[in-house]
Design a protein around this motif. Structure first.
Motif, PDB file in Angstrom:
ATOM      1  N   GLY A 279      -1.005   5.469 -12.085  1.00 41.86           N
ATOM      2  CA  GLY A 279      -0.843   5.507 -14.208  1.00 41.86           C
ATOM      3  C   GLY A 279      -1.267   3.537 -14.226  1.00 41.86           C
ATOM      4  N   ARG A 280      -1.508   3.708 -15.336  1.00 41.90           N
ATOM      5  CA  ARG A 280      -2.293   2.438 -15.211  1.00 41.90           C
ATOM      6  C   ARG A 280      -0.773   1.332 -15.298  1.00 41.90           C
ATOM      7  NH1 ARG A 280      -0.760   5.127 -20.729  1.00 41.90           N
ATOM      8  NH2 ARG A 280       0.412   3.024 -21.105  1.00 41.90           N
ATOM      9  N   ASN A 281      -0.554   1.006 -14.495  1.00 39.11           N
ATOM     10  CA  ASN A 281       0.533  -0.308 -13.869  1.00 39.11           C
ATOM     11  C   ASN A 281      -0.179   0.038 -12.323  1.00 39.11           C
ATOM     12  OD1 ASN A 281       1.179   2.896 -12.510  1.00 39.11           O
ATOM     13  ND2 ASN A 281       2.335   1.285 -11.517  1.00 39.11           N
ATOM     14  N   VAL A 282      -1.144   0.422 -12.183  1.00 41.38           N
ATOM     15  CA  VAL A 282      -1.802   0.013 -10.589  1.00 41.38           C
ATOM     16  C   VAL A 282      -2.718  -1.035 -10.837  1.00 41.38           C
ATOM     17  CG1 VAL A 282      -2.589   1.043  -8.745  1.00 41.38           C
ATOM     18  CG2 VAL A 282      -0.521   2.298  -9.563  1.00 41.38           C
TER      19      VAL A 282
ATOM     20  N   ASN B 240       0.649  -1.416  -0.128  1.00 44.71           N
ATOM     21  CA  ASN B 240      -0.378   0.096   0.170  1.00 44.71           C
ATOM     22  C   ASN B 240       1.064   1.613   0.239  1.00 44.71           C
ATOM     23  OD1 ASN B 240       0.587  -0.003   2.368  1.00 44.71           O
ATOM     24  ND2 ASN B 240      -1.260  -0.338   3.565  1.00 44.71           N
ATOM     25  N   SER B 241       2.696   1.007  -0.534  1.00 50.06           N
ATOM     26  CA  SER B 241       2.895   2.253  -0.688  1.00 50.06           C
ATOM     27  C   SER B 241       2.460   2.678  -1.701  1.00 50.06           C
ATOM     28  CB  SER B 241       4.783   1.297  -0.617  1.00 50.06           C
ATOM     29  OG  SER B 241       5.448   2.763  -0.799  1.00 50.06           O
ATOM     30  N   SER B 242       2.750   4.494  -1.513  1.00 46.36           N
ATOM     31  CA  SER B 242       3.021   5.104  -2.420  1.00 46.36           C
ATOM     32  C   SER B 242       3.742   4.809  -3.870  1.00 46.36           C
ATOM     33  CB  SER B 242       3.123   6.511  -2.470  1.00 46.36           C
ATOM     34  OG  SER B 242       3.970   6.632  -1.654  1.00 46.36           O
ATOM     35  N   THR B 243       4.486   4.257  -3.522  1.00 51.31           N
ATOM     36  CA  THR B 243       5.791   3.491  -4.226  1.00 51.31           C
ATOM     37  C   THR B 243       5.268   3.180  -5.689  1.00 51.31           C
ATOM     38  OG1 THR B 243       8.343   3.744  -3.157  1.00 51.31           O
ATOM     39  CG2 THR B 243       7.656   2.053  -5.083  1.00 51.31           C
ATOM     40  N   GLY B 244       4.576   2.270  -5.485  1.00 48.59           N
ATOM     41  CA  GLY B 244       3.520   1.404  -6.518  1.00 48.59           C
ATOM     42  C   GLY B 244       2.538   2.452  -7.126  1.00 48.59           C
ATOM     43  N   LEU B 245       2.992   3.805  -6.696  1.00 47.70           N
ATOM     44  CA  LEU B 245       2.011   4.878  -7.329  1.00 47.70           C
ATOM     45  C   LEU B 245       2.446   4.940  -8.697  1.00 47.70           C
ATOM     46  CD1 LEU B 245      -0.758   3.544  -5.522  1.00 47.70           C
ATOM     47  CD2 LEU B 245      -1.261   5.418  -6.139  1.00 47.70           C
TER      48      LEU B 245
ATOM     49  N   ARG C  66      -5.826   8.795  -5.507  1.00 49.68           N
ATOM     50  CA  ARG C  66      -4.619   8.973  -5.624  1.00 49.68           C
ATOM     51  C   ARG C  66      -4.784   8.782  -7.396  1.00 49.68           C
ATOM     52  NH1 ARG C  66       0.099   9.000  -0.838  1.00 49.68           N
ATOM     53  NH2 ARG C  66       0.232  10.308  -1.707  1.00 49.68           N
ATOM     54  N   GLU C  67      -3.999  10.032  -7.653  1.00 53.86           N
ATOM     55  CA  GLU C  67      -3.372   9.788  -9.299  1.00 53.86           C
ATOM     56  C   GLU C  67      -2.545   8.983  -8.905  1.00 53.86           C
ATOM     57  OE1 GLU C  67      -2.225  12.576 -13.566  1.00 53.86           O
ATOM     58  OE2 GLU C  67      -2.257  13.759 -10.675  1.00 53.86           O
TER      59      GLU C  67
END
Length: 162
Positions: free
Chosen positions: A96-99, A68-73, A93-94
């Motif tokens: 990318g398509r990777n999430v 659940n880290s913002s690193t993933g986003l 939170r904004e």
């Protein structure tokens, strides 16, 4: 929180891959997460923290990031790394398509991991453009947004899931 972290860790463990776990920040409830992490088998790599450049190198060479880290986003998108965002902490939170946003369900996490890891065998990692990264004048956009955003309770309230 304990059942949520255990569901997530079990799903990742069942992927039968090299697993690296980085301990959580010292937010409320982190002691329960740390206990669950420390109970994971010794062949799983566990780090209390990593220097930022080592962290980025690890991320760049990963097949997927789960948590659940913002690193993933944010950072993961720059390297084209798929991210499974578990829970509601990063909700709205904004990104990318990777999430992929998922609940704390080992079945859903396992199914998504299986799809992602199967695709990772046949695809090249390419940066995933995101709105905030792809702006030509990104610094100006960020600075303007920071100066225009009112500081209020909604902005200051951190969302946690436990």
């Amino acid at each position: 929180a304990e059942s949520q972290i255990r569901e997530t860790l079990f799903a990742v463990y069942c992927a039968h891959r090299n697993i690296v776990i980085i301990y959580p920040n010292s937010d409320t409830g982190s002691d329960v997460m740390i206990k669950a992490i420390e109970e994971m088998p010794d062949f799983i790599y566990k780090f209390k923290s990593l220097p930022y450049l080592q962290f980025l190198s690890l991320l760049k060479n990963s097949d997927v990031i789960v948590g659940n880290s913002s690193t993933g986003l944010y950072e993961a998108a720059l390297f084209g790394i798929p991210a499974i965002d578990v829970g509601t902490r990063q909700e709205n939170r904004e990104h990318g398509r990777n999430v992929i946003h998922l609940p704390h369900s080992k079945e859903e996490i396992q199914a998504s991991l299986e799809k992602i890891l199967t695709l990772a065998l046949i695809s090249d990692k390419k940066p995933i453009s995101t709105h905030f990264v792809s702006k030509v004048d990104g610094v100006k956009v960020i600075m303007d947004t920071l100066f225009e955003t009112p500081i209020n309770e909604r902005l200051l309230q951190k969302r946690i899931t436990y």
